[in-house]
Enzyme design. Structure first.
Site, PDB file in Angstrom:
ATOM      1  CD  GLU A 137      -2.506   1.191   2.765  1.00 56.47           C
ATOM      2  OE1 GLU A 137      -3.540   1.864   2.857  1.00 56.47           O
ATOM      3  OE2 GLU A 137      -2.043   0.521   3.712  1.00 56.47           O
TER       4      GLU A 137
ATOM      5  CE  LYS B  67      -7.296   1.513   3.624  1.00 59.20           C
ATOM      6  NZ  LYS B  67      -6.149   2.062   4.389  1.00 59.20           N
TER       7      LYS B  67
ATOM      8  CB  CYS C  70      -4.364  -1.578   4.387  1.00 56.32           C
ATOM      9  SG  CYS C  70      -3.401  -1.629   5.930  1.00 56.32           S
TER      10      CYS C  70
END
Length: 259
Positions: free
Chosen positions: A43, A109, A143
């Site tokens: 990331e 995300k 994540c």
């Protein structure tokens, strides 16, 4: 034509704080001439997990995207990883997937990390994105998405679930546990690539990158806290065999998501 196998390179590396050029040079040196179908970076691989978006954000036609396209073509491998992107005056923690033909897909995300104030800086994504490469259907996530199983639920019969991360050492037990759980519950290969080292806020990252098969067995030998690249070979027959034999996905709950 679908490949029976897919070779994926997991790049577990330290990152230079808020220095895209240095990170691009470092990563290119590491992946140069490796033989893989798909290369997975952490990331925010150009900066580390920063909230200083105004200083490091790049447009979709910026230097890093241009570099990714060139590197993908040079290595003849698809590449995925996230970086800070600015678009229409908004900032995104955006996962980019580029293939050797130059085609680009992206995923923003969905679950911004409120504990670090990510939601105050970055726009949350609203759409789950899947892409197909060499006949393999892949679901890429970022994540903190790992903590939310509904978002990853395999309602699309994808083959591989991939997480790119800056997951800190202090909570690494959750990373280890949830990666394995996602593989088992979705009957898909699950891959997680995490960084190592210290960031500019003095948070420590210990790697623990891993690859799991559909039964939750490790298929890698990546050391926990060491800069390394490991190539894992995934097999389509493994997925088909156990989905047919066990049939757990046939009993999954049916639902729709609201963004």
């Amino acid at each position: 034509m679908a490949n029976d196998t897919l070779d994926i390179a997991l790049v577990q590396t330290a990152l230079v704080w808020e220095n895209p050029k240095a990170n691009r040079v470092h990563i290119e040196n590491k992946v140069s001439s490796i033989k893989a179908d798909l290369i997975v970076l952490p990331e925010m691989f150009t900066t580390g997990f920063t909230m200083n978006a105004t200083e490091v954000a790049e447009p979709m036609h910026g230097e890093t995207i241009t570099w990714l396209k060139q590197l993908s073509k040079k290595e003849q491998a698809a590449i995925i990883g996230s970086l800070v992107v600015v678009e229409n005056k908004k900032y995104y923690n955006r996962l980019i997937c580029v293939d050797p033909s130059g085609e680009i897909l992206h995923y923003d995300k969905r679950h911004t990390f409120t504990l670090a104030g990510e939601h105050k800086v970055y726009e949350a994504g609203k759409k789950k994105v899947l892409f197909t490469y060499k006949g393999w259907k892949i679901c890429p996530l970022v994540c903190y998405d790992l903590r939310f199983p509904v978002w990853a639920r395999n309602t699309e019969d994808y083959d591989i679930l991939i997480y790119v991360a800056n997951w800190p050492k202090v909570r690494i037990a959750a990373w280890d546990t949830l990666l394995k759980a996602r593989a088992i519950e979705n009957m898909a290969y699950c891959i997680g690539v995490n960084r190592i080292g210290l960031d500019g806020n003095n948070y420590e990252y210990s790697g623990h990158s891993a690859a799991y098969d559909v039964l939750g067995n490790r298929v890698d030998n990546i050391p926990k806290n060491k800069e390394t690249i490991e190539i894992v070979t995934l097999e389509k027959n493994h997925i088909a065999k156990y989905r047919e034999k066990l049939g757990f996905l046939k009993d999954r709950d049916r639902f729709s998501l609201e963004a």
